[in-house]
Design an enzyme around this catalytic site. Structure first.
Site, PDB file in Angstrom:
ATOM      1  N   HIS A   1      -1.353   0.781  -9.566  1.00 35.07           N
ATOM      2  CA  HIS A   1      -2.038  -0.073  -8.580  1.00 35.07           C
ATOM      3  C   HIS A   1      -2.817  -1.193  -9.271  1.00 35.07           C
ATOM      4  O   HIS A   1      -4.015  -1.368  -9.054  1.00 35.07           O
ATOM      5  CB  HIS A   1      -2.967   0.755  -7.669  1.00 35.07           C
TER       6      HIS A   1
ATOM      7  N   ARG B   1       0.855  -1.188   0.000  1.00 37.44           N
ATOM      8  CA  ARG B   1       0.000   0.000   0.000  1.00 37.44           C
ATOM      9  C   ARG B   1       0.889   1.235   0.000  1.00 37.44           C
ATOM     10  O   ARG B   1       1.985   1.227   0.578  1.00 37.44           O
ATOM     11  CB  ARG B   1      -0.894   0.047   1.246  1.00 37.44           C
TER      12      ARG B   1
HETATM   13  P1  NDP Z   1      -1.891 -11.462   4.656  1.00 40.51           P
HETATM   14  O1  NDP Z   1      -2.730 -10.927   5.751  1.00 40.51           O
HETATM   15  O2  NDP Z   1      -2.110 -12.840   4.185  1.00 40.51           O
HETATM   16  O3  NDP Z   1      -0.342 -11.338   5.059  1.00 40.51           O
HETATM   17  C1  NDP Z   1       0.171 -10.213   5.685  1.00 40.51           C
HETATM   18  C2  NDP Z   1       1.608 -10.492   6.094  1.00 40.51           C
HETATM   19  O4  NDP Z   1       2.172  -9.293   6.640  1.00 40.51           O
HETATM   20  C3  NDP Z   1       1.709 -11.561   7.201  1.00 40.51           C
HETATM   21  O5  NDP Z   1       2.827 -12.369   6.973  1.00 40.51           O
HETATM   22  C4  NDP Z   1       1.905 -10.719   8.460  1.00 40.51           C
HETATM   23  O6  NDP Z   1       2.627 -11.362   9.503  1.00 40.51           O
HETATM   24  C5  NDP Z   1       2.736  -9.583   7.908  1.00 40.51           C
HETATM   25  N1  NDP Z   1       2.642  -8.399   8.792  1.00 40.51           N
HETATM   26  C6  NDP Z   1       1.569  -7.652   9.079  1.00 40.51           C
HETATM   27  N2  NDP Z   1       1.895  -6.679   9.955  1.00 40.51           N
HETATM   28  C7  NDP Z   1       3.212  -6.841  10.229  1.00 40.51           C
HETATM   29  C8  NDP Z   1       4.120  -6.157  11.069  1.00 40.51           C
HETATM   30  N3  NDP Z   1       3.753  -5.125  11.810  1.00 40.51           N
HETATM   31  N4  NDP Z   1       5.378  -6.604  11.105  1.00 40.51           N
HETATM   32  C9  NDP Z   1       5.777  -7.665  10.369  1.00 40.51           C
HETATM   33  N5  NDP Z   1       4.957  -8.367   9.540  1.00 40.51           N
HETATM   34  C10 NDP Z   1       3.685  -7.935   9.477  1.00 40.51           C
HETATM   35  O7  NDP Z   1      -2.029 -10.414   3.458  1.00 40.51           O
HETATM   36  P2  NDP Z   1      -1.858 -10.701   1.889  1.00 40.51           P
HETATM   37  O8  NDP Z   1      -0.557 -11.353   1.683  1.00 40.51           O
HETATM   38  O9  NDP Z   1      -3.080 -11.335   1.346  1.00 40.51           O
HETATM   39  O10 NDP Z   1      -1.857  -9.187   1.318  1.00 40.51           O
HETATM   40  C11 NDP Z   1      -0.915  -8.231   1.752  1.00 40.51           C
HETATM   41  C12 NDP Z   1      -1.286  -6.853   1.238  1.00 40.51           C
HETATM   42  O11 NDP Z   1      -1.077  -6.761  -0.173  1.00 40.51           O
HETATM   43  C13 NDP Z   1      -2.739  -6.458   1.385  1.00 40.51           C
HETATM   44  O12 NDP Z   1      -3.050  -6.052   2.704  1.00 40.51           O
HETATM   45  C14 NDP Z   1      -2.854  -5.319   0.407  1.00 40.51           C
HETATM   46  O13 NDP Z   1      -2.532  -4.089   1.032  1.00 40.51           O
HETATM   47  C15 NDP Z   1      -1.803  -5.633  -0.642  1.00 40.51           C
HETATM   48  N6  NDP Z   1      -2.386  -5.956  -1.954  1.00 40.51           N
HETATM   49  C16 NDP Z   1      -1.995  -5.193  -3.028  1.00 40.51           C
HETATM   50  C17 NDP Z   1      -2.500  -5.470  -4.279  1.00 40.51           C
HETATM   51  C18 NDP Z   1      -2.036  -4.698  -5.460  1.00 40.51           C
HETATM   52  O14 NDP Z   1      -2.582  -4.883  -6.560  1.00 40.51           O
HETATM   53  N7  NDP Z   1      -1.046  -3.836  -5.337  1.00 40.51           N
HETATM   54  C19 NDP Z   1      -3.457  -6.561  -4.488  1.00 40.51           C
HETATM   55  C20 NDP Z   1      -3.794  -7.273  -3.300  1.00 40.51           C
HETATM   56  C21 NDP Z   1      -3.267  -6.981  -2.083  1.00 40.51           C
HETATM   57  P3  NDP Z   1       2.042 -12.693  10.213  1.00 40.51           P
HETATM   58  O15 NDP Z   1       2.190 -13.789   9.172  1.00 40.51           O
HETATM   59  O16 NDP Z   1       2.911 -12.890  11.380  1.00 40.51           O
HETATM   60  O17 NDP Z   1       0.604 -12.404  10.531  1.00 40.51           O
HETATM   61  C1  OXD Z   2      -6.597  -5.336  -2.987  1.00 38.02           C
HETATM   62  C2  OXD Z   2      -6.020  -4.472  -4.022  1.00 38.02           C
HETATM   63  O1  OXD Z   2      -6.390  -5.084  -1.796  1.00 38.02           O
HETATM   64  O2  OXD Z   2      -6.386  -4.653  -5.218  1.00 38.02           O
HETATM   65  O3  OXD Z   2      -7.293  -6.313  -3.344  1.00 38.02           O
HETATM   66  O4  OXD Z   2      -5.198  -3.611  -3.720  1.00 38.02           O
END
Ligand code: NDP
Ligand code: OXD
Length: 315
Positions: free
Chosen positions: A278, A230
């Protein structure tokens, strides 16, 4: 009982039609029309207007129409009901395509060769490292981070990941928490951010973090940042300053502090920055709608929701 579709972007009538086709028995209402607030049991949201979900006394669940949920928590009056998000293999695979593409572009210096081609220049005087020499560090080892890590490893990159909680993943060097971050950054040539935006992660892609990346010159041009998490995770002024100072060699950005990226942003024209709008990973709207419809059917059948979000962690 009804489903409220609440959004400030996208075409709400297209979403109403999708949900109507999938849930013919359920009235679908939108914020653009008068509706009975007591009848709303479910909300499907993508960037709904602040406060618009307050005063829904029978609300049972809110569904994010994307994987990220920061748009939900941006609403200070968000009702305290279960929240679920989209987890979709198609979206995950597309994100891995994006990450692999840009790691390879950086490894093979493709932007440099494109510039040389434009100038009709045959120049092959630079060191070309192998994937196994380049250390990719993935911030976030969730649905997206783990799949990208697997695919980068197949190509031969030396991959590590960082998460909030400790993890053991065969073949992957893993680090967690603040205590693991230094070691993780010090062995990273390409930093890939796939974190959610939360109060803890906001602004963490800053100059202090870039200064902790590996400095032993394995990646031609210097360490690189790829952010597809993000825009709120990154400090754009710091990215520009770090590029200027040589602390970063390049940046690939799919997300921005302000979207769409303003036309006067220097990121657009910076020779070491790649901008994408994005769209690193998208799901088909039909797939998203089908997943929400399935969740509603689960609730109606007394089954638990899937892909729940933890409001305390913010993701
Ligand atoms: P998940 O919730 O599956 O994974 C999030 C990961 O981030 C986990 O491993 C979590 O740790 C880690 N995390 C969260 N907070 C912290 C922190 N403070 N310190 C260290 N690690 C942290 O999310 P997704 O993988 O499904 O998606 C991630 C992000 O990708 C979404 O939230 C979204 O913002 C973005 N996204 C962007 C898109 C785009 O087109 N650009 C499309 C889709 C998503 P833990 O495993 O320990 O919980
Ligand atoms: C999502 C994105 O969060 O597209 O799905 O960014």
């Amino acid at each position: 009982m009804s489903l409220l579709v609440a959004m400030t972007v996208w075409h709400v009538e297209d979403w109403r039609a999708r949900f109507q086709a999938l849930l013919p028995e359920l009235p679908i209402v939108t914020l653009d029309e008068p509706f009975d607030r007591r009848a709303v049991h479910y909300v499907a949201s993508w960037k709904h207007p602040e406060g618009s979900l307050a005063g829904l006394p029978n609300l049972a669940a809110i569904f994010s129409l994307g994987a990220g949920v920061d748009h939900l928590f941006a609403d200070s009056r968000l009702p305290a009901v279960p929240l679920a998000r989209i987890v979709d293999p198609d979206l995950t695979f597309r994100m891995s395509e994006y990450v692999v593409l840009h790691c390879l572009m950086l490894l093979r210096q493709q932007r440099r060769y494109a510039r040389q081609q434009d100038a009709g220049l045959w120049e092959d005087d630079r060191h070309q490292p192998a994937a196994r020499e380049i250390r990719v560090g993935i911030l976030g080892l969730g649905e997206l981070g783990q799949d990208a890590a697997r695919k980068l490893k197949v190509i031969g990159f030396d991959v590590a990941g960082w998460s909030r909680s400790p993890k053991t993943i065969p073949g992957l060097a893993t680090f967690s928490g603040e205590e693991g971050l230094d070691q993780f950054l010090a062995r990273t040539d390409i930093l890939v951010c796939l974190l959610p935006l939360t109060p803890e992660t906001r602004g963490m892609l800053n100059r202090a973090m870039f200064a902790r990346l590996a400095r032993d010159g394995r990646l031609p041009g210097g360490p690189a940042l790829i952010n597809a998490g993000r825009g709120g995770l990154q400090v754009e002024a710091d990215i520009l300053a770090a590029l200027e100072a040589g602390e970063l060699g390049s940046a690939v950005l799919d997300v921005f502090e302000t979207e769409p990226l303003p036309s006067d942003s220097p990121l657009w024209r910076h020779p070491a920055v790649t901008v994408t709008p994005h769209n690193a990973a998208m799901s088909a709207p039909e797939t998203i709608a089908a997943q929400v419809a399935q969740q509603i059917r689960r609730l109606e059948a007394g089954e638990p929701l899937q892909n729940l979000v933890d409001p305390a962690r913010g993701y």
